[in-house]
Design a protein around this motif. Sequence first.
Motif, PDB file in Angstrom:
ATOM      1  N   UNK A 210       0.861  -1.309   0.011  1.00  0.00           N
ATOM      2  CA  UNK A 210      -0.065   0.056  -0.131  1.00  0.00           C
ATOM      3  C   UNK A 210       0.811   1.354   0.028  1.00  0.00           C
ATOM      4  N   UNK A 211       0.356   2.275  -0.942  1.00  0.00           N
ATOM      5  CA  UNK A 211       1.366   3.702  -0.784  1.00  0.00           C
ATOM      6  C   UNK A 211       1.082   4.140   0.606  1.00  0.00           C
ATOM      7  N   UNK A 212       2.403   4.972   0.791  1.00  0.00           N
ATOM      8  CA  UNK A 212       2.390   5.404   2.098  1.00  0.00           C
ATOM      9  C   UNK A 212       1.191   6.536   2.410  1.00  0.00           C
ATOM     10  N   UNK A 213       0.797   7.109   1.232  1.00  0.00           N
ATOM     11  CA  UNK A 213      -0.392   7.960   1.737  1.00  0.00           C
ATOM     12  C   UNK A 213      -1.766   7.366   1.982  1.00  0.00           C
ATOM     13  N   UNK A 214      -1.908   6.151   1.790  1.00  0.00           N
ATOM     14  CA  UNK A 214      -3.066   5.629   2.231  1.00  0.00           C
ATOM     15  C   UNK A 214      -3.013   4.712   3.347  1.00  0.00           C
ATOM     16  N   UNK A 215      -3.924   4.412   4.003  1.00  0.00           N
ATOM     17  CA  UNK A 215      -4.089   3.511   5.199  1.00  0.00           C
ATOM     18  C   UNK A 215      -5.441   2.658   4.933  1.00  0.00           C
ATOM     19  N   UNK A 216      -5.249   1.386   5.484  1.00  0.00           N
ATOM     20  CA  UNK A 216      -6.386   0.490   5.550  1.00  0.00           C
ATOM     21  C   UNK A 216      -6.570  -0.240   6.742  1.00  0.00           C
ATOM     22  N   UNK A 217      -8.056   0.206   7.154  1.00  0.00           N
ATOM     23  CA  UNK A 217      -8.248  -0.381   8.401  1.00  0.00           C
ATOM     24  C   UNK A 217      -9.322  -1.387   8.235  1.00  0.00           C
ATOM     25  N   UNK A 218      -9.440  -2.477   9.353  1.00  0.00           N
ATOM     26  CA  UNK A 218     -10.427  -3.650   9.477  1.00  0.00           C
ATOM     27  C   UNK A 218     -10.083  -4.840   8.841  1.00  0.00           C
ATOM     28  N   UNK A 219      -9.201  -4.900   7.706  1.00  0.00           N
ATOM     29  CA  UNK A 219      -8.640  -6.247   7.342  1.00  0.00           C
ATOM     30  C   UNK A 219      -7.932  -7.062   8.041  1.00  0.00           C
ATOM     31  N   UNK A 220      -7.050  -6.423   8.936  1.00  0.00           N
ATOM     32  CA  UNK A 220      -6.320  -7.220   9.992  1.00  0.00           C
ATOM     33  C   UNK A 220      -7.191  -7.653  11.130  1.00  0.00           C
ATOM     34  N   UNK A 221      -8.312  -6.833  11.596  1.00  0.00           N
ATOM     35  CA  UNK A 221      -9.131  -7.386  12.467  1.00  0.00           C
ATOM     36  C   UNK A 221     -10.060  -8.562  12.036  1.00  0.00           C
ATOM     37  N   UNK A 222     -10.540  -8.514  10.742  1.00  0.00           N
ATOM     38  CA  UNK A 222     -11.185  -9.581  10.395  1.00  0.00           C
ATOM     39  C   UNK A 222     -10.420 -10.914  10.318  1.00  0.00           C
ATOM     40  N   UNK A 223      -9.451 -10.640   9.931  1.00  0.00           N
ATOM     41  CA  UNK A 223      -8.423 -11.875   9.768  1.00  0.00           C
ATOM     42  C   UNK A 223      -8.234 -12.400  11.103  1.00  0.00           C
ATOM     43  N   UNK A 224      -7.997 -11.764  12.227  1.00  0.00           N
ATOM     44  CA  UNK A 224      -7.908 -12.309  13.470  1.00  0.00           C
ATOM     45  C   UNK A 224      -9.108 -12.857  13.902  1.00  0.00           C
ATOM     46  N   UNK A 225     -10.255 -12.416  13.676  1.00  0.00           N
ATOM     47  CA  UNK A 225     -11.475 -13.107  13.807  1.00  0.00           C
ATOM     48  C   UNK A 225     -11.662 -14.296  13.138  1.00  0.00           C
TER      49      UNK A 225
END
Length: 399
Positions: A210-225
């Motif tokens: 991912x570009x340093x200008x962007x951030x993604x949230x929720x993907x890691x949390x769903x993977x943990x679940x």
Amino acid sequence: MSSGITLTAATRQSLLALQNTASQTSTVQNQLSTGKKVNSALDNPISFFTAQSLTQRSGDLSSLLDGISNGIQAIQAANQGITSIQSLVSQAKSIANQALSTQITTTGTASSAYTAPTGATSVNLYVNGAATSVSLASGNTIDQTISALNASVGAGSFTKSTDGTKIVINAQSDVEFKTSTDQTALGFAGNSTAGTTYGTSGSTVASVAQSSDLSVSGVSARSTLAQQYNSLLTQIDQLSQDSSFNGTNLIAGKGSNNNLTINFNPKGNSNLTVSATDETSAGLKLSAIQAGSLAGGLGQGNFLLNADINTTLNSLTNASSQLRTDASTLGSNLSVVQNRQSFSNNLINILDTGSSNLVNADMNEAAANSQALSTRQSLGISALSLANTAQQGVLQLLR
């Protein structure tokens, strides 16, 4: 053989009475010592053999009670296993709902101002793992490019900065770029390192980090679940294997070898077969969440797609229904076996009582008879003494 001794009629009668009393006394004393009035077939063949038949049948039923009791415990163990598995399924459903409520977002503002392409080009994206190509015409303005991006990614996902020179992303999804060029084409800082792998079974492609200008949230949390969900499926499998009693497990898998047959009579023609069920994750049709999507793509797993989570929730609902149905069936079988256990206990009591009535002595009556016979014996001795009085008179004359 006659003794050659002459006895008077009165004396003989008294002796016979004493002998009869002695015989009856012996019989009564035997009843008191054994507690039975019929000790052998010589005493009363009909009562003796009838009582023996009743006792044998009672013994046969008693030997079956152990099997019935073990059957009850095996059913209860299976029922307890289903109850615990139902709890795990409910927990798994809670985790899936939590994943569904965890919002996935991609946000950020381009570090560079948008530059219109000098020729026709395309920007290759992955939106929640699905490959998307956005075509841009030569000289497209920032507004035209944003409109094309929103048409492919979702309305409102892309906007422009307040100064109108940079592209801003605020998407309700995981937006990845295929190459660094795709990032810089929109003004985002490029990143050349490898990122998430996407594609199908026929072909596999990889995005860049991912570009340093962007951030993604929720993907890691769903993977943990998703990992927690998979752990619960393992627990379901282990619990189903542990729900056994004395080597009998009614929920570890279907098949005649796993069924439980409980006999209710010695002939075996009165019985109940409790069919085994499969309450493992496979038997409940629950699949572990893999890296691949349930729809077939790689990299779309781990609860990334809402559609996959909803499919999992439907599977969990069906699993709960199966568990309730199987628990109801086990409960019905348990009720039948417990009823037969109670019936067998009562029947054994009836058989034993019937046998006792035929051969057991009335101890009160035997005790009373013993007292009466003791008195009769004393009277007999007195009668014999009186019978010999006349001869004693002759003896006195001889003296």
